[in-house]
Design a protein around this motif. Structure first.
Motif, PDB file in Angstrom:
ATOM      1  N   LEU A  10       0.861  -1.276  -0.246  1.00  0.00           N
ATOM      2  CA  LEU A  10      -0.530   0.099  -0.300  1.00  0.00           C
ATOM      3  C   LEU A  10       0.659   1.280  -0.166  1.00  0.00           C
ATOM      4  O   LEU A  10       2.061   1.812   0.912  1.00  0.00           O
ATOM      5  CB  LEU A  10      -1.267   0.426   1.464  1.00  0.00           C
ATOM      6  N   GLN A  11       0.431   2.095  -0.691  1.00  0.00           N
ATOM      7  CA  GLN A  11       1.301   3.631  -1.224  1.00  0.00           C
ATOM      8  C   GLN A  11       0.253   4.493  -1.264  1.00  0.00           C
ATOM      9  O   GLN A  11      -0.975   4.743  -1.739  1.00  0.00           O
ATOM     10  CB  GLN A  11       2.020   3.290  -2.085  1.00  0.00           C
ATOM     11  N   VAL A  12       0.730   5.610  -0.172  1.00  0.00           N
ATOM     12  CA  VAL A  12      -0.203   6.828  -0.037  1.00  0.00           C
ATOM     13  C   VAL A  12       0.996   8.067  -0.715  1.00  0.00           C
ATOM     14  O   VAL A  12       1.705   7.929   0.303  1.00  0.00           O
ATOM     15  CB  VAL A  12      -0.991   6.800   1.472  1.00  0.00           C
ATOM     16  N   GLU A  13       0.021   9.131  -0.832  1.00  0.00           N
ATOM     17  CA  GLU A  13       1.095   9.379  -1.422  1.00  0.00           C
ATOM     18  C   GLU A  13      -0.128  10.889  -1.383  1.00  0.00           C
ATOM     19  O   GLU A  13      -0.796  11.722  -1.929  1.00  0.00           O
ATOM     20  CB  GLU A  13       1.418   9.361  -2.968  1.00  0.00           C
ATOM     21  N   ASN A  14       1.183  12.033  -0.462  1.00  0.00           N
ATOM     22  CA  ASN A  14       0.183  13.091  -0.247  1.00  0.00           C
ATOM     23  C   ASN A  14      -1.118  13.337  -0.727  1.00  0.00           C
ATOM     24  O   ASN A  14      -1.782  14.452  -1.057  1.00  0.00           O
ATOM     25  CB  ASN A  14       1.043  14.029  -1.331  1.00  0.00           C
ATOM     26  N   LEU A  15      -2.076  12.513   0.103  1.00  0.00           N
ATOM     27  CA  LEU A  15      -2.836  12.262   0.274  1.00  0.00           C
ATOM     28  C   LEU A  15      -3.810  13.872   1.193  1.00  0.00           C
ATOM     29  O   LEU A  15      -3.206  14.300   2.234  1.00  0.00           O
ATOM     30  CB  LEU A  15      -3.034  11.492   0.569  1.00  0.00           C
ATOM     31  N   LYS A  16      -4.630  14.307   0.702  1.00  0.00           N
ATOM     32  CA  LYS A  16      -5.524  15.681   1.238  1.00  0.00           C
ATOM     33  C   LYS A  16      -6.441  15.180   1.139  1.00  0.00           C
ATOM     34  O   LYS A  16      -7.579  15.120   0.130  1.00  0.00           O
ATOM     35  CB  LYS A  16      -4.739  16.780  -0.022  1.00  0.00           C
ATOM     36  N   LYS A  17      -7.961  15.537   1.895  1.00  0.00           N
ATOM     37  CA  LYS A  17      -8.845  16.029   2.245  1.00  0.00           C
ATOM     38  C   LYS A  17      -9.457  16.745   2.817  1.00  0.00           C
ATOM     39  O   LYS A  17      -8.766  17.175   4.063  1.00  0.00           O
ATOM     40  CB  LYS A  17      -8.980  14.424   2.596  1.00  0.00           C
ATOM     41  N   GLN A  18     -10.084  18.189   2.526  1.00  0.00           N
ATOM     42  CA  GLN A  18     -10.778  19.559   2.226  1.00  0.00           C
ATOM     43  C   GLN A  18     -12.465  18.924   3.052  1.00  0.00           C
ATOM     44  O   GLN A  18     -13.065  18.064   1.429  1.00  0.00           O
ATOM     45  CB  GLN A  18     -10.274  20.028   1.382  1.00  0.00           C
ATOM     46  N   PHE A  19     -12.727  19.227   3.627  1.00  0.00           N
ATOM     47  CA  PHE A  19     -14.570  19.259   3.745  1.00  0.00           C
ATOM     48  C   PHE A  19     -14.892  20.986   3.881  1.00  0.00           C
ATOM     49  O   PHE A  19     -14.374  21.491   4.499  1.00  0.00           O
ATOM     50  CB  PHE A  19     -14.843  18.665   5.561  1.00  0.00           C
TER      51      PHE A  19
END
Ligand code: ATP
Ligand code: ATP
Ligand code: SF4
Ligand code: MG
Ligand code: MG
Lengths: 336, 315, 337
Positions: A10-19
């Protein structure tokens, strides 16, 4: 982060979440950066622990990782393939995850039997005859298979949580994401479940993403640990290394605030509290997001955001003065 | 706060505009139109028909008709009833106070009885007093309005003919007689509404009576009465107020029945008659009045909300 | 101790009559809390800790009823008082802090209003604004005047819990009961709130009954500890004695099963099984089904007896000076059913 040549599971790259949130009564909509540029990787058979305080974005990260939420930015790769690739390929990849939630009673359908709930992921895969697998799985998590015919409310909290773990593991997922999966249980049950998870990992080779606000629980199960603060990773390290030498002042504070069952040690410690409250993620502090509560903060911290850097042996930390903070730990935690 | 009120009023205006369009559209879509009422179904020539249509503007496209109708309505002109020959507006002006009085009195009585009854029932939940209150009020709730009305009418006219004056008398003629003539309609409609208010209050109170902050207050030694009537009630109130506002909708339906039974010259009875005689302008206008009342009441309730619940106030 | 304890509970028994049968949630519980002392009440979920606390203040709600015992606060048996006399003592002689700061304050009223309520419930007269601000300042609230005017929803969890503590302490009660005061808080905020409670009770000489299931909190805060299991106290001891030399198998198992932050990826020994159904308790020792030490004697119900100076345990195996044989613990299944 992945130093080895091969692609991690599993690789997560520069994950962003805005609400986009509207505070009650107010008319204007504001941006809440729940997860703000998180990268991580997870190998097969490995456990990655994620700790941080309430609201720092742990659950959001979990939901992004398993594909329950679409990221605003960044990618989640499994075996090198994007889980949001359009079509069957992406769907297939999202199936490789299972999730175990905090509230065991809330995550099981109250009207179905425990056995039926546990069988669900297998049926979703198209397997017809699930009875045998359910029985094997329930035994594996230490439940009497006869409980399969009961409704969730007829089980105790610990039994329900075991059943949800059985459900998560039955379809042989590559990765199981635990979001506070033991937080609502008694200490003795927590220990039972943690041991169970360790055993199952040994037998099945499953990878865990283990999310909790309880540092002790995270360290009890993880190979590597990530510390989050206000949507960002502030420290990442092997668990062993982290337990001996937490570097970020926030990790140190978290560690100091985690009480040990040792009266002499606790009494000797005196006031160790961090000042102030966690700031709102809608209005994060400038520079280093921790500077408003940090005992080491200087003007530099308020102005310049520290980047995640290697402080030796693959121990990553985002702090201008991390090494100075670590010295403080050594003296304070000398007793350990 | 002021900004919020202005926004709210704007919202109300928009809703009313939409409602008026809807009401008008329904009037226009019902088979047949006013022309046939005026001219009569049979024996009229095509020319007579067309002449009337032209006079009434019914030959124009619907949107144009709507704009004309709306422009007139805004000036208080709803046209002339083809049945009675009177101006619709003047009929409304006569009927409106009767219905309004009945509606307001009903809300007043049902709240004055239902609210305390609900509180007492909740405080005594599942004990004798609670059961007594609920059985009494719920019994009346389960009986349709018209049955209560007719029963009251029979009982009243037989056993207490002096107390209940059956035919409507306006205020201006004889205040005492007026009160007597309103008493029975009021009783009829107030019963079920009171029962509803009681039930809602009880449910809402029960929810907050077990809230942790009530236990906190009790553990702090606050007097039980103060806990019930201040700490708990303040939190139970918002849903109750919303509900009371919402009851107006039910009340309007009730008015039609009650006014019919007791021959009150109010909007409800007017509406029913208008429907029976296919008095289109009258039906449309009355519907619009009802809808407007409903929208305005609900807007008022919304404005009350921040007063009742600090969490709804802007920061 | 020569001075009489602030709180003296004897044989307290509280029952719940439900459709599933009668649950004796608190069964013959006895303990003392002295002035300036902190007594920890620990135990598994459902063991009766909260019901004990609520029974002391006679706040047990409906299907529950205190059926016996004595609760002496400063020498007065609270169970014999009438409702008004009891009310006057709540909040003034005994304050209370509840678990969830998010719901323990009334959302409809300002913080200052609620604190004034706590004051005026016990005295007439005005000029209380000063006392409210002082109480808020005492719990480390920045800008007390402004905070008194704000509503609970405008505050964070940690700040609300400070308000709840300030309210519990405002009448300077001799006894404070705190039921899981930090369970709903983040660890860094928990540390702040615990330090605060420790300093406040020390400065005022308040007796503190602290309910928690976090043994770390016990280690930090308590002088003595009472361990509850299935409605009974099974062990009571000074804190060091309890952690260093516990004499009841349940306490042993509990202490051993705590995950340690300083030991990554090591299996924690566990306590097998789960607590008994309170409406169908086994005869004999209630811990018997989960106890690795159990033998024939355990079919009879053991009493809570002295096993050392100020140390009591309810176990056949440690009465008569016997000690628990640690080798039995190694036979434990790693994750039993
Ligand atoms: N669907 C959503 N809409 C708006 N805001 C959200 C949503 N989900 C989460 N948030 C906000 O994002 C931030 C991070 O939330 P998240 O649930 O990921 O935190 P967490 O670390 O899991 O906290 P906890 O330990 O309390 O579970 C919080 O401020 C939360 O209020
Ligand atoms: N209102 C109630 N009706 C019926 N039984 C109740 C009620 N309240 C508590 N009980 C029972 O009393 C017992 C003790 O409950 P109590 O709340 O004191 O546990 P606790 O030790 O505080 O647990 P926790 O750590 O989960 O707060 C439980 O077995 C519970 O089932
Ligand atoms: S009395 Fe027996 S069963 Fe109970 S705790 Fe002691 S040894 Fe175990
Ligand atoms: Mg979460
Ligand atoms: Mg409790």
């Amino acid at each position: 982060m992945a130093s080895e040549g091969k692609t991690p599971l599993l690789q997560v790259e520069n994950l962003k979440k805005q609400f986009h949130v509207r505070s009650r009564g107010a008319r204007d909509i504001r941006l809440l950066r729940a997860v703000d540029g998180v990268s991580l990787h997870l190998e097969a058979g490995e456990t990655l622990g994620i700790v941080g305080e309430s609201g720092c974005g742990k659950s959001t990260l979990a939901r992004l990782t398993v594909g329950l939420l679409q990221p605003s930015e960044g990618r989640v790769l499994i075996d090198g393939g994007d889980i949001w690739e359009p079509g069957a390929a992406g769907r297939e990849r999202r199936r490789k995850f299972q999730m175990v939630f905090q509230n065991p009673s809330g995550s099981m359908n109250p009207r179905r039997t425990v056995g039926a709930s546990v069988a669900e992921p297998l049926q979703a895969k198209g397997v017809r005859n699930t009875a045998e697998a359910v029985e094997r799985m329930l035994t594996l998590v230490g439940l009497d298979p006869a409980l399969a015919t009961r409704k969730p409310h007829q089980l105790s909290g610990g039994q329900q949580q075991r059943a949800s773990i059985a459900r998560a593991l039955i379809a042989d997922p590559a990765i199981v994401v635990h979001d506070e999966s033991i937080a609502s249980l008694d200490i003795s049950l927590q220990a039972q479940i943690l041991n169970l998870l360790l055993d199952l990992q040994e037998d099945l080779g499953t990878s865990y993403l283990f999310i909790s606000h309880d540092l002790a629980a995270v360290q009890a199960i993880s190979h590597r640990v990530i510390v989050m603060y206000l949507g960002e990773v502030v420290e990442a390290s092997a668990a062993e290394e982290f337990s001996g030498r937490p570097l970020h002042p926030y990790s140190v504070a978290l560690r100091n605030a985690t009480l040990l069952p040792d009266p002499a040690h606790e009494r000797a410690r005196g006031d160790t509290a961090l000042r102030g409250d966690v700031p709102s993620p809608m209005n994060p502090p400038s520079g280093c997001r921790f500077h408003t509560r940090c005992p080491l903060a200087t003007d530099l911290c308020a102005q310049q955001k520290p980047l995640l850097r290697d402080a030796g042996r693959g121990h990553l930390v985002a702090c201008h003065y991390a090494e100075a903070g670590a010295g403080e730990v050594a003296t304070q935690e000398g007793a350990l | 706060m002021l900004k919020m009120i202005v926004m709210r009023l704007l919202g109300v205006a928009l809703v009313l505009l939409a409602v008026s369009a809807l009401v008008f559209a329904f009037g226009a879509l019902i088979p047949g139109d006013m022309t046939s009422v005026i001219v009569g179904q049979e024996g009229a020539t095509q020319e007579q028909f067309e002449a009337v249509r032209q006079r009434l503007g019914l030959d124009k496209p619907l949107p144009v008709q709507y704009v004309n109708w709306l422009a007139n309505a805004l000036q208080g002109d709803f046209g002339t009833s083809p049945i009675t020959g009177r101006s619709v507006a003047s009929d409304l002006v006569r009927q409106f106070p009767v219905s309004l009085e009945l509606a307001l009195l009903t809300l007043l009585v049902s709240t004055a009885i239902g609210l305390p009854a609900g509180i007492v029932a909740a405080v005594h939940a599942n004990r004798r007093l609670d059961v007594l209150i609920r059985v009494t009020l719920l019994f009346t709730f389960s009986v349709p309005i018209f049955v209560i009305g007719i029963l009251l009418l029979l009982v009243g006219s037989r056993w207490a003919p002096d107390l209940f004056h059956v035919s409507f008398t306006p205020w201006s003629e004889d205040p005492v007689m007026h009160v007597r003539s309103m008493a029975m309609p009021l009783l009829t409609i107030a019963f079920p509404i009171t029962a509803m208010t009681m039930q809602m209050t009880r449910a809402s109170m029960l929810e907050v009576l077990h809230a942790p902050y009530v236990v906190t207050a009790r553990a702090g030694g606050v007097r039980e009465k103060r806990i019930e009537y201040l700490h708990a009630l303040r939190n139970a109130l918002p849903p109750i107020v919303t509900f009371i506002g919402f009851q107006l909708g039910i009340l309007l339906g009730g008015l039609i029945v009650v006014e019919q039974i007791f021959s009150l010259p109010g909007l409800g009875r007017g509406m029913l008659e208008a429907i029976n005689t296919r008095d289109y302008p009258m039906v449309t206008a009355t519907t619009l009045v009802f809808a407007t009342a409903f929208v305005i009441i609900n807007a008022l309730v919304d404005l009350l909300y921040p007063l009742l619940d600090p969490r709804q106030r802007g920061r | 101790m020569s001075t009489p304890p602030v709180l003296r509970v004897r044989d307290l028994t509280t029952r719940f009559h439900t459709s599933h049968g009668t649950v004796t949630a608190v069964n013959g519980v006895s303990f003392d809390v002295a002035r300036g002392e902190t007594l920890g009440l620990v135990g598994e979920s459902g063991s009766g800790k909260s019901v004990t606390a609520m029974s002391v203040l006679r706040l047990v709600a409906k299907p529950g009823r205190i059926v016996g015992g004595r609760v002496e606060l400063n020498g007065t048996d609270l169970l014999t008082l009438n409702e008004e006399e009891m009310r006057q003592r709540r909040g003034s002689e005994c304050g209370m802090v509840f678990q969830n700061p998010m719901t323990a304050l009334n959302p409809a009223f300002s913080v200052g209003w609620q604190m004034r309520e706590a004051l005026t419930a016990h005295e007439r007269g005005n000029g209380t604004a000063g006392r409210i601000h002082a109480a808020l300042a005492d719990v480390g609230m920045p800008d007390p005047e402004r905070q008194a005017a704000s509503f609970p929803h405008q505050m964070s969890g940690g700040m609300r819990q400070r308000v709840v503590i300030a309210m519990g302490m405002i009448n300077e009660p001799q006894l404070l009961i705190a039921d899981e005061p930090t369970t709903a808080l983040d660890v860094t905020i928990q540390a702040q709130v615990l330090d605060l409670m420790k300093n406040l009770t020390r400065d005022h000489g308040t007796a503190l009954l602290l309910i928690t299931h976090n043994m770390g909190v016990v280690a930090k805060m308590c002088d003595r500890v009472a361990v509850m299991y299935a409605g009974e106290i099974v062990e009571e001891a000074p804190v060091d004695e309890l952690f260093g030399n516990s004499r009841h198998p349940y306490t042993r198992g509990l202490l051993r099963s705590i995950p340690r932050a300083d030991r990554p990826r090591q299996k924690t020994p566990t306590l097998p099984g789960s607590p008994p159904d309170m409406s169908r308790l086994p005869a004999g020792c209630r811990f018997r089904d989960r106890c690795v030490f159990a033998d024939d004697r355990c079919e009879n119900h053991p009493d809570l007896l002295a096993v050392g100076a100020r140390h009591k345990a309810r176990c056949w195996k440690t009465q008569n000076g016997e000690t628990l044989d640690e080798t039995a613990l190694s036979q434990e299944v790693p994750h039993g059913v």
